[in-house]
Enzyme design. Structure first.
Site, PDB file in Angstrom:
ATOM      1  CB  CYS A 163      -0.961  -0.024   1.170  1.00  0.00           C
ATOM      2  SG  CYS A 163      -2.005  -1.495   1.153  1.00  0.00           S
ATOM      3  CG  HIS A 303      -1.572   4.439   5.369  1.00  0.00           C
ATOM      4  ND1 HIS A 303      -1.447   4.289   4.005  1.00  0.00           N
ATOM      5  CD2 HIS A 303      -1.843   3.188   5.860  1.00  0.00           C
ATOM      6  CE1 HIS A 303      -1.621   3.015   3.675  1.00  0.00           C
ATOM      7  NE2 HIS A 303      -1.867   2.323   4.783  1.00  0.00           N
ATOM      8  CD  GLU A 314      -1.265   7.710   9.552  1.00  0.00           C
ATOM      9  OE1 GLU A 314      -2.189   6.896   9.357  1.00  0.00           O
ATOM     10  OE2 GLU A 314      -0.899   8.548   8.698  1.00  0.00           O
ATOM     11  CE  LYS A 335      -5.475   4.442   2.521  1.00  0.00           C
ATOM     12  NZ  LYS A 335      -4.550   5.549   2.809  1.00  0.00           N
ATOM     13  CG  HIS A 340      -6.518   0.657   1.836  1.00  0.00           C
ATOM     14  ND1 HIS A 340      -5.664   1.412   1.055  1.00  0.00           N
ATOM     15  CD2 HIS A 340      -5.728  -0.037   2.696  1.00  0.00           C
ATOM     16  CE1 HIS A 340      -4.419   1.182   1.426  1.00  0.00           C
ATOM     17  NE2 HIS A 340      -4.433   0.310   2.413  1.00  0.00           N
ATOM     18  CG  PHE A 400       0.386  -5.859   4.361  1.00  0.00           C
ATOM     19  CD1 PHE A 400      -0.067  -5.126   5.438  1.00  0.00           C
ATOM     20  CD2 PHE A 400      -0.489  -6.781   3.782  1.00  0.00           C
ATOM     21  CE1 PHE A 400      -1.359  -5.294   5.935  1.00  0.00           C
ATOM     22  CE2 PHE A 400      -1.774  -6.955   4.269  1.00  0.00           C
ATOM     23  CZ  PHE A 400      -2.216  -6.212   5.343  1.00  0.00           C
TER      24      PHE A 400
END
Length: 413
Positions: A163, A303, A314, A335, A340, A400
Site C-alpha cells: 500500500c 494513511h 499512526e 479513505k 483503501h 505490508f
C-alpha cells in the site's frame, strides 16, 4: 541540491469520480464511493461491499483489441495518465521524449487475469490458457503501456511495496527529475483487486470491514466503531515537471514537491511497529529533506485505513513527531470516502494534497461519529470539509512489509 520539481498535471480513476474535478467535489461534499460488490458473485463471502470505480468506461480509452490485452489495473493507469497529461497542457510533440518517463506503483498487479486464467486451466486444460496472460498480469505492464501509448523513452519501471507503492513511485520519479535525468515524469499508483480471491484472503486476515448493511458507513478511520478497511480500486497519477520549465511554458502549478523520506519498521510483515518507530523516522526525515520545521505543516493526509491498530499507531507517531504543534494540525483520512485503494492510494492521496494546496480546502474524515479515545487530541476534520490557508502538507503511506513513506508538498513560492 537538484532542480525544483513542480506538480503540473493530475489524473484519477476512483469510486467517486473519474475526473479530478468530480473527485474533488465528491470529497468536499463527503460523498462515499462504497457500495455492494458487482464485480463478482459474492455468494459465500462474508464481505459484500467495496469501492468500485463504477463510472470507469474502458471503451472511452481503448479499442476492443487493446481492452482485451490490458488487465483492469493497467487500464486504470493508462487512463489516469491520459487525464493527467491533458490536465498538464504538455504537448509531447514539442518535447524530447528521451527525457519523459513513467514510474507506476501497484501492490498486486494483474490478479484479475491470474484468477481468470487459472479457472480456464482447471476447467479446459493448459492449451486454452491465454498467450497474453503474462503480459497482462505483470506489474510493470502499467508503466510499459503508458510508455507505448505516449512514446515515452526515459526511465520506466514499476514499484511494488504493497500500500506504499504509489508513494514510492512518486518519490523515485521526483529524484529523477531533481537530478535532471528527465524533464517530465508520470508517477502514481494503480490497483484493481476486487476479486473473489483478494476479498476472501483479506477477509480471512480479519482486515476488512463486514458492515455490509451500511456500505457508506463502513470506512470510518479514527472512529471507535470501525471494524476494518474497505477494499477499493482505481488509480492516481501526477505529472512531475522541472520547475523552471513549467514556469516558462505558463503551466498551472498545483504544488511543489519539497521532500520525502522512506523507512521500514523491521518488525512484522503486516502489523505496524507498536511505537510507530518507522513512521516517526519517515515523517522526521521528510521534514529535514524539505527543510521545514513541524510548525510549517498545516495538514496531514493520513494513511489511516480504518483499522484500530493502524490508526492508533499512526496518530501516536504524529503526536510524537509534531509534539505541541499537533493541536494546530488538521489530519484527515480520505479513505473514509474512497476506501483503501491499496497500491493506488499513495498516488491518489498525493493528487488530493496538491488540490488541498491549490484550493485551501481540506476534505473531511466522514463517519467520524464516536471518537476513538485512543486517537484523541487531533482535529480530524470530522464529517465536513474545512477551509484553511495551507502552505505545506504531508502525505503518509504505509504498507505490508513495514514500508513507510512520507511526502511533503508546498505552495509554489
Amino acid at each position: 541540491m537538484g532542480s525544483r520539481v513542480a506538480i503540473t498535471g493530475l489524473g484519477a480513476i476512483t469510486p467517486v469520480g473519474c475526473e479530478k474535478d468530480q473527485l474533488w467535489e465528491s470529497l468536499c461534499n463527503g460523498k462515499s464511493g462504497i457500495a455492494d460488490i458487482t464485480a463478482f458473485d459474492t455468494t459465500g463471502h462474508d464481505v459484500l461491499i467495496a469501492g468500485e470505480a463504477a463510472d470507469f468506461d474502458a471503451a472511452r480509452w481503448f479499442n476492443k483489441k487493446e481492452e482485451r490485452r490490458l488487465d483492469r489495473f493497467s487500464q486504470f493507469a493508462v487512463a489516469s495518465a491520459a487525464l493527467a497529461l491533458e490536465d498538464s497542457g504538455i504537448d509531447l510533440d514539442n518535447m524530447d521524449r528521451d527525457k519523459v518517463g513513467a514510474i507506476i506503483g501497484t501492490g498486486i498487479g494483474g490478479i484479475i487475469e491470474i484468477e481468470a486464467q487459472h479457472k480456464i486451466l482447471l476447467e479446459r486444460g493448459p492449451s486454452r490458457v491465454s498467450p497474453f496472460m503474462i503480459t497482462k498480469l505483470m506489474a510493470n505492464a502499467a508503466p510499459g503501456y503508458i510508455a507505448i501509448k505516449f512514446g515515452l523513452r526515459a526511465a520506466n519501471f514499476s514499484v511494488i511495496t504493497a500500500c506504499a507503492s504509489g508513494a514510492h513511485a512518486i518519490v523515485e520519479a521526483f529524484r529523477i527529475v531533481q537530478r535532471g535525468e528527465a524533464d517530465v515524469m508520470f508517477a502514481g499508483g494503480t490497483e484493481a483487486t476486487i476479486t473473489p480471491l483478494c476479498v476472501g484472503a483479506f477477509n480471512n486476515m480479519k482486515a476488512l470491514s463486514t458492515r455490509n448493511e451500511e456500505p457508506q458507513k463502513a470506512s470510518r478511520p479514527f472512529d471507535r466503531d470501525r471494524n476494518g478497511f474497505v477494499i477499493s480500486e482505481g488509480s492516481g497519477m501526477v505529472i512531475l515537471e522541472e520547475m523552471e520549465s513549467a514556469k516558462r511554458r505558463g503551466a498551472t502549478i498545483y504544488a511543489e514537491m519539497l521532500g520525502f523520506a522512506m523507512s521500514d519498521d523491521a518488525h512484522h510483515i503486516t502489523a505496524p511497529h507498536p511505537e510507530g518507530k518507522g513512521a516517526c523516522t519517515a515523517m522526521r526525515n521528510a521534514l529535514k529533506d524539505a527543510r521545514l520545521n513541524v510548525e510549517q505543516i498545516s495538514y496531514i493526509n493520513a494513511h489511516a485505513t480504518s483499522t484500530h491498530l493502524g490508526d492508533m499507531v499512526e496518530i501516536n507517531a504524529i503526536k510524537n513527531v509534531f509534539r505541541d504543534h499537533v493541536k494546530n494540525i488538521s489530519v484527515s483520512s480520505t479513505k473514509s470516502m474512497l476506501g483503501h485503494q491499496l497500491g493506488a492510494s499513495g498516488g491518489v492521496e498525493a493528487l488530493i494534497c496538491s488540490l488541498v494546496l491549490d484550493k485551501n480546502v481540506i476534505p473531511p474524515t466522514i463517519n467520524y461519529d464516536n471518537p476513538d479515545p485512543d486517537c484523541d487530541g487531533i482535529d480530524f476534520v470530522p464529517n465536513e470539509a474545512k477551509e484553511r490557508q495551507i502552505e505545506n502538507v504531508m502525505s503518509n503511506s504505509f504498507g505490508f512489509g513495514g514500508h513507510n513513506v512520507s511526502i511533503i508538498l508546498g505552495k509554489v513560492r
